[in-house]
Design an enzyme around this catalytic site. Structure first.
Site, PDB file in Angstrom:
ATOM      1  N   LYS A 242      -3.484  -1.116  11.107  1.00 25.17           N
ATOM      2  CA  LYS A 242      -2.381  -1.595  10.284  1.00 25.17           C
ATOM      3  C   LYS A 242      -1.407  -2.328  11.210  1.00 25.17           C
ATOM      4  CE  LYS A 242       1.158   0.090   7.114  1.00 25.17           C
ATOM      5  NZ  LYS A 242       2.247  -0.598   7.817  1.00 25.17           N
TER       6      LYS A 242
ATOM      7  N   CYS B 199      32.752  -8.931  37.950  1.00 22.57           N
ATOM      8  CA  CYS B 199      31.330  -8.861  38.271  1.00 22.57           C
ATOM      9  C   CYS B 199      31.087  -7.791  39.330  1.00 22.57           C
ATOM     10  CB  CYS B 199      30.846 -10.218  38.777  1.00 22.57           C
ATOM     11  SG  CYS B 199      29.176 -10.178  39.435  1.00 22.57           S
TER      12      CYS B 199
ATOM     13  N   LYS C  19      -9.632   1.649   3.025  1.00 26.81           N
ATOM     14  CA  LYS C  19      -9.917   1.051   1.726  1.00 26.81           C
ATOM     15  C   LYS C  19     -11.308   1.445   1.274  1.00 26.81           C
ATOM     16  CE  LYS C  19      -7.146  -3.107   2.423  1.00 26.81           C
ATOM     17  NZ  LYS C  19      -7.152  -4.441   3.023  1.00 26.81           N
TER      18      LYS C  19
ATOM     19  N   CYS D 252      29.961  -9.555  42.855  1.00 26.46           N
ATOM     20  CA  CYS D 252      30.813 -10.416  43.678  1.00 26.46           C
ATOM     21  C   CYS D 252      32.297 -10.234  43.411  1.00 26.46           C
ATOM     22  CB  CYS D 252      30.420 -11.882  43.489  1.00 26.46           C
ATOM     23  SG  CYS D 252      30.866 -12.526  41.864  1.00 26.46           S
TER      24      CYS D 252
ATOM     25  N   ASP E 162       2.056  -4.129  12.169  1.00 28.85           N
ATOM     26  CA  ASP E 162       3.463  -4.073  11.783  1.00 28.85           C
ATOM     27  C   ASP E 162       4.060  -5.476  11.908  1.00 28.85           C
ATOM     28  OD1 ASP E 162       5.853  -3.045  11.011  1.00 28.85           O
ATOM     29  OD2 ASP E 162       6.390  -2.204  12.953  1.00 28.85           O
TER      30      ASP E 162
ATOM     31  N   GLU F 156      -9.247  -0.013   9.086  1.00 35.03           N
ATOM     32  CA  GLU F 156      -8.843  -1.073  10.013  1.00 35.03           C
ATOM     33  C   GLU F 156      -7.415  -0.827  10.497  1.00 35.03           C
ATOM     34  OE1 GLU F 156      -9.327  -4.646   7.683  1.00 35.03           O
ATOM     35  OE2 GLU F 156      -8.077  -3.873   6.095  1.00 35.03           O
TER      36      GLU F 156
ATOM     37  N   LEU G 276       0.835  -1.199   0.000  1.00 35.16           N
ATOM     38  CA  LEU G 276       0.000   0.000   0.000  1.00 35.16           C
ATOM     39  C   LEU G 276       0.869   1.248   0.000  1.00 35.16           C
ATOM     40  CD1 LEU G 276      -2.785  -0.862   2.591  1.00 35.16           C
ATOM     41  CD2 LEU G 276      -2.762  -1.217   0.125  1.00 35.16           C
TER      42      LEU G 276
ATOM     43  N   CYS H  60      29.407 -13.526  34.609  1.00 34.84           N
ATOM     44  CA  CYS H  60      30.126 -13.742  35.860  1.00 34.84           C
ATOM     45  C   CYS H  60      30.305 -15.253  35.995  1.00 34.84           C
ATOM     46  CB  CYS H  60      29.295 -13.209  37.027  1.00 34.84           C
ATOM     47  SG  CYS H  60      29.794 -13.839  38.627  1.00 34.84           S
TER      48      CYS H  60
ATOM     49  N   CYS I 227      27.637 -16.473  43.022  1.00 32.46           N
ATOM     50  CA  CYS I 227      27.473 -15.018  42.953  1.00 32.46           C
ATOM     51  C   CYS I 227      26.107 -14.620  43.524  1.00 32.46           C
ATOM     52  CB  CYS I 227      27.571 -14.572  41.496  1.00 32.46           C
ATOM     53  SG  CYS I 227      27.121 -12.848  41.231  1.00 32.46           S
TER      54      CYS I 227
ATOM     55  N   LYS J 169       0.180   6.259   8.448  1.00 29.18           N
ATOM     56  CA  LYS J 169       1.117   5.815   9.490  1.00 29.18           C
ATOM     57  C   LYS J 169       1.160   6.783  10.651  1.00 29.18           C
ATOM     58  CE  LYS J 169       4.718   3.380   7.827  1.00 29.18           C
ATOM     59  NZ  LYS J 169       5.382   2.125   8.173  1.00 29.18           N
TER      60      LYS J 169
ATOM     61  N   TYR K  92      -6.458  -9.849   5.873  1.00 29.52           N
ATOM     62  CA  TYR K  92      -7.267  -8.686   5.510  1.00 29.52           C
ATOM     63  C   TYR K  92      -7.386  -8.495   4.001  1.00 29.52           C
ATOM     64  CZ  TYR K  92      -2.437  -7.106   5.555  1.00 29.52           C
ATOM     65  OH  TYR K  92      -1.089  -7.028   5.350  1.00 29.52           O
TER      66      TYR K  92
HETATM   67 ZN    ZN Z   1      29.107 -12.268  40.237  1.00 26.04          ZN
END
Ligand code: ZN
Length: 484
Positions: free
Chosen positions: A117, A409, A291, A412, A119, A115, A85, A427, A432, A315, A227
């Site tokens: 649209k 990390c 439409k 820890c 995505d 209606e 379209l 980690c 941890c 849109k 549709y």
């Molecule tokens: Zn950790």
């Protein structure tokens, strides 16, 4: 009737019954039986089909995920070209659309139909005598990929139409999409597995349809809405509305809502109403499609090189917000994956206050060129997960800081590692505390054991006090509290 005929009849009755329950579940959201009862029906059918292979058929509900992995997709030609379209971004252009139509057919009276649209990824399904025989992507509009074995795994798509006298050929066109909630949990799983998350539901959907193993596709939360039509033989529809209603009778899901009016001004008003409903749909909606309702006028109005003249897509602007990225913190997941999280100046976006946004991983931060202190544009990916889509580099003052992932990390102090084929840092310490907390929180969550009263704050307390080191100890804890 001999025994064999009786068996055949029993098999066909079972199939029809299972398909009826499928429609009740997926189209009407009104199940009459439990999942367990449904599985039992399916098992009885499977048993009979194994015993009597002469009655097996590819359109049986047992055959949704039978396909072996493919090496590649074959290409298939569309019987009727699959056009896209033309898009408009302003209401003036919608009025212009009306003027063009009136110039072409000044004497006709007709209605417009609006209606939502979707995505998603455009698809064309071909049913011959009621059986699904082909599913093809749009491709270049003339030829697309044959993704039949993947599309068969989508539970809301009937393998056989719900019509005792189906037309010789019914081609329906629509959109395959990934359910928004399903998208969120798929990305969460990918994050935990150290894989690159999908940017949005449409990418996740397109990526899923391109998988060569239908069994993997079956795990993805895909759905579809139809549709439009392609080739038709043995059936015709006077209006678009009538076609939408007929699709439902065939067991095909069509648009959840639409508006009809002979006045384009009213349709334009309804565009705003539709935009306000944006978050009510299970799919991402990026506009409205207008439409001409009377299909007899389609040939008169004709087509441009790329699009029909009797339809236009309006849109909506994506919902965005501008804010400041104050800091990037690190979250440690239950598999030890370190995820950078944007700590933001709180801002209103799509009806909620957003304070944090996921950044997924270091690569993504590099790719988007994000620095701490930046002014950024937020968008909701999949309508629920806020993401930084753009850095406003022109607003930099020079105090912004480059971000680097920590080498240890943050919870820890243990070393981190990057596994082969993964984008994430992990980690390596199994004890941890951050990992244990996410593990227990996940275990207690609604998706898993659904332990009520075990919220995030309590999990943190339990782990920090050393009372709980794994989910099993939750139960020991309960016992000692009761007896003590
Ligand atoms: Zn950790």
């Amino acid at each position: 009737m001999n025994d064999l005929e009786k068996t055949q009849q029993k098999i066909e009755t079972l199939r029809a019954e299972i398909e009826r329950h499928n429609r009740l579940y997926y189209l009407d959201a009104a199940s009459e039986i439990t999942d367990r009862e449904y599985d039992q029906l399916l098992q009885s059918l499977e048993k009979l089909e194994t015993q009597f292979p002469e009655f097996s058929t590819p359109t049986s509900p047992t055959q949704r995920v039978g396909g072996a992995p493919l090496d590649r997709f074959d290409s298939a030609r569309h019987a009727v070209p699959m056009m896209s379209l033309s898009n408009t971004y302003s209401k003036e252009e919608v009025t212009e659309f009306k003027r063009r139509i009136h110039k072409l057919i000044p004497a006709e009276s007709f209605n417009y139909i609006l209606e939502p649209k979707i995505d998603g990824v455009a698809i064309s399904l071909r049913y011959e005598n009621g059986d699904l025989v082909l599913a093809v992507t749009r491709g270049d509009g003339t030829t697309g990929d044959d993704v039949t074995s993947n599309v068969r795994t989508i539970p809301s798509i009937p393998l056989r139409l719900a019509d005792l006298m189906p037309p010789a050929v019914l081609e329906v066109r629509g959109e395959i999409y990934m359910d928004i909630a399903g998208f969120a949990s798929l990305n969460e799983q990918r994050q935990e597995a150290g894989l690159e998350p999908f940017a949005n539901p449409r990418n996740a959907c397109a990526g899923s349809l391109k998988l060569l193993d239908p069994r993997e596709v079956a795990q993805r939360p895909l759905d579809a809405i139809f549709y439009a039509t392609g080739q038709l033989d043995g059936v015709s529809f006077e209006t678009h509305e009538q076609m939408l209603l007929s699709l439902k009778n065939y067991g095909l899901r069509s648009t959840p809502t639409y508006w009809l009016s002979e006045k384009i001004e009213e349709i334009i008003d309804r565009l705003d109403e539709l935009e306000n409903m944006r978050h009510e749909f299970p799919f991402e909606m990026d506009g409205g499609v207008i439409k001409v309702n009377e299909r007899r006028l389609y040939e008169k109005l004709g087509y441009t090189a790329k699009s029909p003249r009797w339809a236009v897509a309006y849109k909506y602007e994506p919902e965005q917000a501008e804010t400041t990225l104050h800091a990037i913190s690190i979250q440690v997941g239950r598999t030890g994956v370190l995820t950078p999280v944007a700590e933001l100046e709180p801002v209103q976006l799509a009806g909620t206050t957003v304070k944090r946004a996921t950044l997924h991983n270091e690569d993504e931060i590099r790719r988007k060129g994000i620095k701490i202190g930046d002014r950024v544009i937020l968008e909701k990916a999949g309508e629920i997960i806020p993401a930084i889509v753009k850095v406003l580099t022109e607003k930099r003052t020079g105090v912004e800081l480059e971000f680097t992932m920590p080498t240890t990390c943050p919870a820890c102090g243990s070393e981190t590692e990057k596994r082969a084929g993964e984008v994430a840092l992990r980690c390596i310490n199994l004890q941890c505390p951050a990992q244990v907390k996410s593990w227990i929180a996940h275990y207690a969550s609604r998706g898993a054991m659904d332990i009520s009263g075990l919220g995030e704050a309590l999990v943190i307390q339990l782990v920090d006090s050393g009372l709980v080191k794994n989910p099993a100890e939750l139960y020991a804890l309960k016992k000692s509290r009761c007896s003590g």
